[in-house]
Enzyme design. Structure first.
Site, PDB file in Angstrom:
ATOM      1  N   HIS A  70      11.720  -0.255 -39.460  1.00 34.70           N
ATOM      2  CA  HIS A  70      10.488  -1.141 -39.525  1.00 34.70           C
ATOM      3  C   HIS A  70      11.285  -2.451 -39.809  1.00 34.70           C
ATOM      4  CE1 HIS A  70       6.704  -3.123 -40.953  1.00 34.70           C
ATOM      5  NE2 HIS A  70       7.474  -3.542 -41.965  1.00 34.70           N
ATOM      6  N   VAL A 108       0.782  -1.068  -0.074  1.00 34.63           N
ATOM      7  CA  VAL A 108       0.135   0.050   0.010  1.00 34.63           C
ATOM      8  C   VAL A 108       0.965   1.363   0.075  1.00 34.63           C
ATOM      9  CG1 VAL A 108      -1.854  -0.960   1.085  1.00 34.63           C
ATOM     10  CG2 VAL A 108      -0.194  -0.178   2.570  1.00 34.63           C
ATOM     11  N   GLY A 109       2.086   1.114  -0.440  1.00 30.62           N
ATOM     12  CA  GLY A 109       2.715   2.320  -0.482  1.00 30.62           C
ATOM     13  C   GLY A 109       4.084   2.261   0.347  1.00 30.62           C
ATOM     14  N   ARG A 110       5.018   3.297   0.030  1.00 28.93           N
ATOM     15  CA  ARG A 110       6.198   3.497   0.887  1.00 28.93           C
ATOM     16  C   ARG A 110       6.080   4.779   1.666  1.00 28.93           C
ATOM     17  NH1 ARG A 110      10.086  -0.293  -0.070  1.00 28.93           N
ATOM     18  NH2 ARG A 110      11.718   0.878   0.810  1.00 28.93           N
ATOM     19  N   ALA A 126      13.828   5.067  -8.348  1.00 31.53           N
ATOM     20  CA  ALA A 126      15.476   5.496  -8.422  1.00 31.53           C
ATOM     21  C   ALA A 126      16.022   6.509  -9.307  1.00 31.53           C
ATOM     22  CB  ALA A 126      15.888   3.878  -8.786  1.00 31.53           C
TER      23      ALA A 126
HETATM   24  P1  NAD Z   1       1.506   2.594  -4.848  1.00 35.75           P
HETATM   25  O1  NAD Z   1       1.293   4.010  -4.296  1.00 35.75           O
HETATM   26  O2  NAD Z   1       1.923   2.665  -6.156  1.00 35.75           O
HETATM   27  O3  NAD Z   1       0.313   1.767  -4.658  1.00 35.75           O
HETATM   28  C1  NAD Z   1      -0.285   1.401  -3.497  1.00 35.75           C
HETATM   29  C2  NAD Z   1      -1.855   1.206  -3.688  1.00 35.75           C
HETATM   30  O4  NAD Z   1      -2.236   0.690  -2.513  1.00 35.75           O
HETATM   31  C3  NAD Z   1      -2.578   2.193  -4.341  1.00 35.75           C
HETATM   32  O5  NAD Z   1      -3.155   1.701  -5.459  1.00 35.75           O
HETATM   33  C4  NAD Z   1      -3.736   2.526  -3.251  1.00 35.75           C
HETATM   34  O6  NAD Z   1      -4.678   2.708  -3.833  1.00 35.75           O
HETATM   35  C5  NAD Z   1      -3.722   0.971  -2.526  1.00 35.75           C
HETATM   36  N1  NAD Z   1      -4.296   1.053  -1.158  1.00 35.75           N
HETATM   37  C6  NAD Z   1      -3.981   2.005  -0.133  1.00 35.75           C
HETATM   38  N2  NAD Z   1      -4.844   1.529   0.683  1.00 35.75           N
HETATM   39  C7  NAD Z   1      -5.493   0.506   0.553  1.00 35.75           C
HETATM   40  C8  NAD Z   1      -6.285  -0.232   1.200  1.00 35.75           C
HETATM   41  N3  NAD Z   1      -6.735  -0.124   2.524  1.00 35.75           N
HETATM   42  N4  NAD Z   1      -7.035  -1.374   0.564  1.00 35.75           N
HETATM   43  C9  NAD Z   1      -6.444  -1.746  -0.720  1.00 35.75           C
HETATM   44  N5  NAD Z   1      -5.593  -0.911  -1.197  1.00 35.75           N
HETATM   45  C10 NAD Z   1      -5.107   0.233  -0.886  1.00 35.75           C
HETATM   46  O7  NAD Z   1       2.603   2.211  -4.005  1.00 35.75           O
HETATM   47  P2  NAD Z   1       3.539   0.755  -3.980  1.00 35.75           P
HETATM   48  O8  NAD Z   1       3.101  -0.220  -5.301  1.00 35.75           O
HETATM   49  O9  NAD Z   1       3.377   0.006  -2.718  1.00 35.75           O
HETATM   50  O10 NAD Z   1       4.839   1.284  -4.144  1.00 35.75           O
HETATM   51  C11 NAD Z   1       5.659   2.112  -3.538  1.00 35.75           C
HETATM   52  C12 NAD Z   1       6.524   3.038  -4.466  1.00 35.75           C
HETATM   53  O11 NAD Z   1       7.564   2.584  -5.034  1.00 35.75           O
HETATM   54  C13 NAD Z   1       5.767   3.767  -5.325  1.00 35.75           C
HETATM   55  O12 NAD Z   1       6.084   5.171  -5.206  1.00 35.75           O
HETATM   56  C14 NAD Z   1       6.441   2.989  -6.828  1.00 35.75           C
HETATM   57  O13 NAD Z   1       6.169   4.089  -7.756  1.00 35.75           O
HETATM   58  C15 NAD Z   1       7.803   2.741  -6.201  1.00 35.75           C
HETATM   59  N6  NAD Z   1       7.935   1.582  -6.997  1.00 35.75           N
HETATM   60  C16 NAD Z   1       8.123   1.459  -8.298  1.00 35.75           C
HETATM   61  C17 NAD Z   1       8.546   0.649  -9.163  1.00 35.75           C
HETATM   62  C18 NAD Z   1       8.975   0.902 -10.645  1.00 35.75           C
HETATM   63  O14 NAD Z   1       9.193   1.787 -10.923  1.00 35.75           O
HETATM   64  N7  NAD Z   1       8.919  -0.009 -11.389  1.00 35.75           N
HETATM   65  C19 NAD Z   1       8.517  -0.598  -8.493  1.00 35.75           C
HETATM   66  C20 NAD Z   1       8.312  -0.706  -7.153  1.00 35.75           C
HETATM   67  C21 NAD Z   1       8.097   0.185  -6.473  1.00 35.75           C
END
Ligand code: NAD
Length: 458
Positions: A445, A266-268, A315
């Site tokens: 192409h 759910v995020g960082r 990153a």
């Molecule tokens: P995110 O913010 O991208 O997604 C978190 C998700 O959790 C959201 O869709 C949100 O709506 C959902 N959520 C929040 N509360 C909830 C609840 N109570 N029930 C259900 N869903 C809920 O965060 P992430 O995927 O954990 O990633 C963290 C960070 O790391 C982000 O900023 C991301 O961009 C970065 N990251 C980037 C990459 C990449 O560039 N490929 C890869 C991994 C992570």
């Protein structure tokens, strides 16, 4: 000149190297292994798993290409071992780069003494005091959790924990359909898990283009991943047999999913507790350390870059923010004006699902919200010769441009190699290009890049 950099993730170590190459003496302080989250428990190990999943899927599709191969099976221990080898190899590469004669690497935990001094408590108890002209904080972020009952129960794991699983969970429930949630869903589905994703918002990848998100969701659903959107997770209950029940509210009805592992994605959140910002009066709130356009904090000699600032947790964003900070320092800390040509508003982002998704710039919804008239140009991978030849017809491209002058405002891609393709549009946007500019550039192409040209011609 001397600079102290706290944190040795991509933001920290790349800035250290860039500074040292400009003749600046750098002390790089790292509380963990070199490479930070990205290299040790983020981008790189995840991409090693993505590649294993891709090889597996290719084997599964061999018959379609007229290739007879034995039914593939997953040696998960070897998959994880290879992932560790990849990390180890790249960490060795970073360690080699940090042997620069102007870089002093200290392993330990830093804390501010004053605006120019940090003390570092080494793992073995030794204490150093480092004084420099400037300090750059690049201490990153940690996985966030939900304030719900059972969030810290045994079956609930983070994106760090999932990278050291010993077996593929039979049932994996993922809370959050953001970047992390979708990438692990894609990988573990390939490895054989039954995957259910519970997402609070009404679409997956809430920060991405809605059309793109819908198509990615359909594509993942076709692969057998169950995705519940508009689902608010309320509690996780340990069932005593090692499994967990994840309870969620959808359309006012309580439902649940039983799983062997529950990934909290759910995020960082910025690792704000890692340093004594308050002692020095460095402005910050729950969402991160406050910085100006030069990545300078409220204390002029202290800069902050990357996840700790709470912006784009990517990153590559951290790396370029580090360069911005360095350029500001080298330019004598002007209070206004440009110090370099880096456009920190133009940061591409990629999602390494199968197929990949990527974006740069504004979405159509953002343009609407800003009252900005835009036009959207679209094309499909199924009409692209290379994509069809590759057996990858599932994909979509949307280019958002200013309705008045055709200037490209954003690009949203879903399909094979989107993470690579996005850079052509990022380059165009960096130069302020219009749809006509893209249309008049000869593209080879057959290539996937032709989806971009097809879109501008649509
Ligand atoms: P995110 O913010 O991208 O997604 C978190 C998700 O959790 C959201 O869709 C949100 O709506 C959902 N959520 C929040 N509360 C909830 C609840 N109570 N029930 C259900 N869903 C809920 O965060 P992430 O995927 O954990 O990633 C963290 C960070 O790391 C982000 O900023 C991301 O961009 C970065 N990251 C980037 C990459 C990449 O560039 N490929 C890869 C991994 C992570």
């Amino acid at each position: 000149m001397r600079i102290t950099i706290i944190g040795a993730g991509p933001g920290g170590y790349e800035t250290a190297l860039a500074a040292a190459n400009k003749g600046i003496e750098v002390t790089l302080v790292s509380a963990g292994p070199l490479g930070g989250t990205c290299l040790n428990e983020g981008c790189i190990p995840t991409k090693a798993l993505c590649r294993a999943a891709e090889v597996l899927e290719n084997c599964r599709q061999a018959r379609y290409f007229g290739i007879d191969a034995a039914e593939p099976s997953v040696d998960f221990a070897r998959v994880m071992q290879r992932k560790d080898e990849v990390v180890e190899q790249l960490r060795g590469g970073v360690a080699f780069l940090m042997k620069h004669k102007l870089i002093t690497l200290l392993y330990g935990k830093a804390s501010f003494r004053d605006a120019h001094t940090v003390s570092v408590l080494g793992e073995d108890g030794s204490l150093w005091e480092v004084t420099s002209d400037f300090i750059i904080v690049a201490t990153g972020s940690v996985p966030a959790s939900l304030p719900i009952s059972g969030a810290d129960s045994e079956g609930v794991i983070t994106s760090t924990d999932i990278l050291s699983l010993e077996a593929v969970p039979q049932r994996l429930c993922i809370i959050g359909a953001g970047v992390i949630g979708l990438e692990f869903a894609s990988v573990f589905r390939s490895f054989g898990s039954e995957v259910t994703i519970l997402e609070y918002c009404k679409e997956v990848l809430p920060r991405f283009d809605t059309d793109l998100a819908k198509r990615l969701k359909q594509s993942l659903s076709r692969r057998g991943i169950s995705i519940e959107t508009s689902a608010e997770v309320k509690a996780v209950v340990s069932r005593g047999d090692g499994t967990s029940e994840v309870q969620f509210l959808k359309k006012d009805a309580l439902s649940s999913v039983v799983a062997d592992k529950v990934l909290m994605a759910v995020g960082r959140r910025p690792a704000l507790e890692s340093l004594n910002f308050d002692d020095l009066g460095i402005g910050h709130n729950r969402r991160g350390v406050a910085v100006n356009a030069y990545m300078q904090t409220s204390v002029p000699s202290v800069y902050a870059i990357g996840d700790i600032t709470g912006g784009m947790m990517l990153a590559h964003a951290a790396i370029f923010q580090g360069l911005r900070a360095l350029n500001h320092i080298m330019a004598g800390q002007p209070s206004e004006g440009c110090v370099d040509a880096i456009d920190l508003n133009l940061v591409p982002a990629a999602v390494f699902t199968a197929p990949e998704a990527a974006m740069v710039g504004l979405t159509e919804d953002q343009c609407k919200a800003e009252g900005r008239a835009c036009i959207c140009k679209k094309s499909f991978f199924r009409a692209n010769g290379k994509a069809v030849s590759m057996g990858e017809p599932d994909g979509y491209c949307k280019i958002v441009a200013d309705a008045a002058d055709g200037r490209i405002l954003g690009c949203h891609l879903f399909g094979a190699h989107s993470a690579d393709l996005i850079h052509e549009m990022t380059a165009w946007m960096n130069k302020g290009a219009t749809l006509d500019d893209v249309a008049s550039m000869v593209h080879a192409h057959p290539t996937l890049d032709e989806v971009l040209q097809a879109a501008v011609h649509s």
